[in-house]
Design a protein around this motif. Sequence first.
Motif, mmCIF file in Angstrom:
data_model
loop_
_atom_site.group_PDB
_atom_site.id
_atom_site.type_symbol
_atom_site.label_atom_id
_atom_site.label_comp_id
_atom_site.label_asym_id
_atom_site.label_seq_id
_atom_site.Cartn_x
_atom_site.Cartn_y
_atom_site.Cartn_z
ATOM 1 N N VAL A 194 7.392 0.701 0.888
ATOM 2 C CA VAL A 194 6.025 0.762 0.378
ATOM 3 C C VAL A 194 5.700 2.131 -0.233
ATOM 4 C CG1 VAL A 194 3.582 0.519 0.951
ATOM 5 C CG2 VAL A 194 5.259 -1.014 2.004
ATOM 6 N N ALA A 200 4.589 2.752 -4.155
ATOM 7 C CA ALA A 200 3.327 3.433 -4.445
ATOM 8 C C ALA A 200 3.546 4.621 -5.370
ATOM 9 C CB ALA A 200 2.670 3.883 -3.143
ATOM 10 N N PHE A 221 -2.660 3.931 -6.333
ATOM 11 C CA PHE A 221 -2.162 3.354 -5.081
ATOM 12 C C PHE A 221 -2.407 4.423 -4.015
ATOM 13 C CE2 PHE A 221 1.196 0.094 -3.532
ATOM 14 C CZ PHE A 221 0.633 0.084 -2.261
ATOM 15 N N PHE A 238 -1.116 -1.361 3.828
ATOM 16 C CA PHE A 238 -0.024 -2.279 3.510
ATOM 17 C C PHE A 238 1.046 -2.264 4.605
ATOM 18 C CE2 PHE A 238 -1.968 -2.882 -0.460
ATOM 19 C CZ PHE A 238 -1.281 -3.846 -1.182
ATOM 20 N N ARG A 294 4.341 -4.802 -9.235
ATOM 21 C CA ARG A 294 4.802 -4.939 -7.849
ATOM 22 C C ARG A 294 3.630 -4.962 -6.862
ATOM 23 N NH1 ARG A 294 9.805 -5.540 -7.784
ATOM 24 N NH2 ARG A 294 11.163 -4.574 -9.348
ATOM 25 N N LYS A 295 2.435 -4.725 -7.338
ATOM 26 C CA LYS A 295 1.268 -4.737 -6.452
ATOM 27 C C LYS A 295 0.164 -5.575 -7.072
ATOM 28 C CE LYS A 295 -2.237 -1.690 -4.417
ATOM 29 N NZ LYS A 295 -3.404 -2.223 -5.166
ATOM 30 N N LEU A 299 2.482 -7.037 -1.930
ATOM 31 C CA LEU A 299 3.524 -6.224 -2.540
ATOM 32 C C LEU A 299 4.658 -7.155 -2.959
ATOM 33 C CD1 LEU A 299 3.606 -3.079 -2.829
ATOM 34 C CD2 LEU A 299 5.340 -3.104 -1.024
#
Length: 319
Positions: A23, A27, A37, A45, A163-164, A169
């Motif tokens: 994660v 980010a 992010f 997350f 990706r977010k 995610l």
Amino acid sequence: MTYNSYYSIEDFSVYVPSSKADVPMVAEWIREKGFEFPHQEVEKFLNEYRFNLVPVEEDKSLEEMIEQACIPILDRQEISGEKIDRIIFVKTSQVSWHEQNLFRNLRNQYQCIKEASFVALGQHNCATVHYALNLARNIFTVEEKTEQILLVTADKAFHPVLRKIPDSLNGDSSSAILLSRSGKNHRIIDVINFLDGSTFNGVNSDPKDIYWFNATYYFSLRQIILSILKKNQLSIENIKVIYGSNVNYSTWYKLSKMLDCNIEKFYTETIPSVGHLYCTDIIYNIKHSLNKDILKPGDLYLALTIGLGGSYGCSLHEY
């Protein structure tokens, strides 16, 4: 209890890249491209949503990812000598806007799909796989000569920001399932789709509409489950397991409370290891659970998806 079913899932194949990013790394990629992010969101997350890693395809093209998922099934089909009548391709990202034929090499290589007709779906984002299951049911119903359909899902994030999405995610993946009119494994008893068009423009919708959607989609998920159970004269106690898409852990925890059932009824085991795999989630999760002997012959299970834009899908299966 015995059910009449139009079709079943006779074969599974999934491709998930071995390379993964955590994660904080995702980010950082997103922030490097000028998007937000925040660090406090990273903690959310990790802890509340229970994301840890997502697969990232570093070498293969989307076409090659599709081939990785399809080849095991097509090899078995070549041995059996049975042809596939149709191919349904499901995607979330807009990957086919150009002239590339993603199945060209496979069609040239495998006799069993040389004459298969082709259709691509993607309008319902991560719930599109359930619209594809509904389409397959309709095809089997009206086309008596259609015996087998290959349903393929594939997505690869071509920009870090993809990706977010709100509360999820995303990881790269592809999958294939062989649907058969006469099969007996993983029978698909019913499929229900529901559309709430309030966020029809996806992430580009009005922020107030997105906020409302994020605050209320649990009720729509609860309703679509109760609808398919009522339609088939079942209760939640009759369901062995619910395979939801890997949107996040907190969604299924809250929904379990709304349904008054144990969170263990929801298969959430793969969320930390692969994240949200777009339209591949439910196929990956079902296949993943088969190695754990969770399902016994005759068990009923649900598969549940949700897509940005207010799309929902739910299917009832018998193992």
